[in-house]
Design an enzyme around this catalytic site. Structure first.
Site, PDB file in Angstrom:
ATOM      1  N   LYS A   4       0.796  -0.964  -0.134  1.00 22.94           N
ATOM      2  CA  LYS A   4       0.062   0.067  -0.072  1.00 22.94           C
ATOM      3  C   LYS A   4       0.747   1.225   0.118  1.00 22.94           C
ATOM      4  CE  LYS A   4      -3.503  -2.285   2.606  1.00 22.94           C
ATOM      5  NZ  LYS A   4      -4.034  -2.353   4.244  1.00 22.94           N
ATOM      6  N   LYS A  30      -8.732 -12.590  -9.793  1.00 23.48           N
ATOM      7  CA  LYS A  30      -9.677 -12.890  -9.009  1.00 23.48           C
ATOM      8  C   LYS A  30     -10.721 -11.966  -8.974  1.00 23.48           C
ATOM      9  CE  LYS A  30      -8.426 -11.061  -4.018  1.00 23.48           C
ATOM     10  NZ  LYS A  30      -8.576 -11.091  -3.084  1.00 23.48           N
ATOM     11  N   LYS A  67     -13.157  -5.472  -6.356  1.00 22.57           N
ATOM     12  CA  LYS A  67     -13.825  -4.198  -6.604  1.00 22.57           C
ATOM     13  C   LYS A  67     -12.630  -3.425  -7.572  1.00 22.57           C
ATOM     14  CE  LYS A  67     -16.869  -1.188  -6.107  1.00 22.57           C
ATOM     15  NZ  LYS A  67     -18.399  -1.510  -6.631  1.00 22.57           N
TER      16      LYS A  67
HETATM   17  P1  AMP Z   1     -11.362  -7.714   0.468  1.00 22.43           P
HETATM   18  O1  AMP Z   1     -12.590  -6.573   0.425  1.00 22.43           O
HETATM   19  O2  AMP Z   1     -11.006  -7.931  -0.928  1.00 22.43           O
HETATM   20  O3  AMP Z   1     -10.250  -7.523   1.646  1.00 22.43           O
HETATM   21  O4  AMP Z   1     -12.059  -9.112   0.847  1.00 22.43           O
HETATM   22  C1  AMP Z   1     -12.850  -9.254   1.797  1.00 22.43           C
HETATM   23  C2  AMP Z   1     -13.137 -10.751   2.245  1.00 22.43           C
HETATM   24  O5  AMP Z   1     -13.531 -11.448   1.072  1.00 22.43           O
HETATM   25  C3  AMP Z   1     -11.647 -11.571   2.527  1.00 22.43           C
HETATM   26  O6  AMP Z   1     -11.900 -12.251   3.442  1.00 22.43           O
HETATM   27  C4  AMP Z   1     -11.315 -12.192   0.926  1.00 22.43           C
HETATM   28  O7  AMP Z   1     -10.491 -13.359   1.407  1.00 22.43           O
HETATM   29  C5  AMP Z   1     -12.814 -12.329   0.565  1.00 22.43           C
HETATM   30  N1  AMP Z   1     -12.615 -12.328  -0.813  1.00 22.43           N
HETATM   31  C6  AMP Z   1     -12.367 -11.267  -1.761  1.00 22.43           C
HETATM   32  N2  AMP Z   1     -12.448 -11.403  -2.947  1.00 22.43           N
HETATM   33  C7  AMP Z   1     -12.661 -12.602  -3.068  1.00 22.43           C
HETATM   34  C8  AMP Z   1     -12.514 -13.526  -4.306  1.00 22.43           C
HETATM   35  N3  AMP Z   1     -12.553 -13.241  -5.530  1.00 22.43           N
HETATM   36  N4  AMP Z   1     -12.934 -15.156  -3.947  1.00 22.43           N
HETATM   37  C9  AMP Z   1     -13.044 -15.313  -2.861  1.00 22.43           C
HETATM   38  N5  AMP Z   1     -12.728 -14.751  -1.704  1.00 22.43           N
HETATM   39  C10 AMP Z   1     -12.732 -13.281  -1.951  1.00 22.43           C
END
Ligand code: AMP
Ligand code: TRP
Length: 328
Positions: free
Chosen positions: A111, A194, A197
């Site tokens: 970051k 993956k 957002k």
């Molecule tokens: P983030 O907002 O990307 O930090 O994600 C929040 C939660 O969602 C975390 O526990 C991630 O492991 C899960 N997560 C985010 N993107 C994915 C994805 N494409 N597939 C599976 N789990 C996800």
């Protein structure tokens, strides 16, 4: 009941990757654990943001979590900044966290590399995360792989505090361990990365059936299937087959596999079946979200109940910590 804690940043609309990778697991865990699920707005402000948008997103995240099935009667869903003990304990923990441990956090380095000026809050982000967890004396933290290093640091902080301020052989803070979500990495609609957002390749948890179809219809499938009559291989179809595995019953997944390999179904047929499976899972979530949107007082009541449960525990921890540390 053993206690778990997890946090999620209100940094964007919840997508089906978050739902399948994290939130669905929380919904199951609330049955077996005393559970605290926190919308971490103090963490969110370590990245550039607009105040009105943060307020809206915090609210949206609460609505999505409740619509997904987190039940305020079974767990605490609350907003971090309403429990001041989080920042109080974070300050205290800053005084027993070696700077080097913070500087070597991979998430910090990544970051920081993207910012023109790095603020201290970004460096101290994992100290606040340790405070989140340890405030509730939680020993188990359901998170994804990317949070493992942060939890290692939480254990260092727990050990440091215990060794300085708890009686020998009677540790006060437990050493929290990650409870890794059975990895279901959901591919983004582009099939390249993956679902995330920041990559704009998501399906929002609350999107309508029509909106989902508009995204599914053009989604990439096995490139070998140019015509409907070409046989395919579902293993080369990470997006659509991946979503089938996440949303369709086992019998349907088998049917998809067979009909793809035999060219029994065209890709559009296969996507229509997928849309049905997704609607079966997501329509009730959308319906609950609709109710919550029409009756905002339900969201307020859930968050109020959550903050009350959280503060009851947080207050006890802080009192103990202050006492042991000689704070007035
Ligand atoms: P983030 O907002 O990307 O930090 O994600 C929040 C939660 O969602 C975390 O526990 C991630 O492991 C899960 N997560 C985010 N993107 C994915 C994805 N494409 N597939 C599976 N789990 C996800
Ligand atoms: N850092 C976590 C993430 O980005 C969010 C978080 C903050 C968290 N505090 C937490 C997760 C405590 C688990 C426990 O996903």
């Amino acid at each position: 009941m053993p206690r778990i804690f997890s946090g999620i940043q209100p940094s964007g609309e919840l997508h089906i990757g978050n739902y399948l990778g994290a939130v669905q697991n929380w919904v199951a865990l609330q049955e077996q654990y005393e559970s605290f699920f926190c919308i971490v707005d103090y963490h969110a402000i370590t990245a550039p943001y607009a105040p009105d948008e943060l307020r809206r997103r915090t609210r949206e995240m609460a609505t999505s979590l409740l619509a997904s099935g987190l039940d305020p009667a079974k767990c605490a869903v609350f907003v971090q900044s309403r429990v001041p003990e989080h920042t109080e304990l974070a300050w205290i923990f800053n005084t027993i966290t070696p700077l080097g441990e913070l500087e070597r956090q991979v998430a910090f380095k990544e970051k920081a590399a993207r910012q023109a000026q790095v603020m201290a809050g970004l460096l101290n982000y994992p100290v606040l995360q340790a405070a989140d967890i340890l405030l509730y004396l939680a020993d188990s933290v359901p998170v994804g792989e990317d949070q493992v290093q942060h939890l290692e640091l939480s254990r260092v902080i727990a050990r440091n505090w215990n060794s300085r301020f708890a009686p020998e052989g009677e540790p006060y803070f437990p050493e929290p361990h990650p409870k890794l979500t059975p990895t279901r990495r959901i591919a983004g609609l582009d099939g390249q990365a993956k679902m995330s957002k920041s990559l704009g390749n998501t399906i929002g948890l609350l999107e309508s059936s029509d909106e989902i179809w508009a995204k599914l219809r053009p989604a990439v499938t096995d490139p070998a299937r140019v015509r409907k009559t070409d046989a395919g291989n579902p293993d080369n179809c990470p997006v659509v087959f991946g979503l089938h595995k996440a949303f369709s019953p086992a019998a349907t997944v088998t049917e998809v596999d067979t009909n793809c390999r035999s060219a029994g179904w065209g890709c559009v047929d296969c996507k229509k079946v997928l849309l049905e499976s997704m609607n079966a899972e997501l329509a009730p979530v959308r319906a609950r979200a609709q109710v919550l949107a029409e009756q905002p007082s339900l969201v307020d009541a859930a968050l109020d109940a959550g903050v009350e449960k959280a503060r009851a525990v947080a207050h006890g921890t802080i009192e103990h910590v202050r006492d042991r540390m000689g704070l007035a």
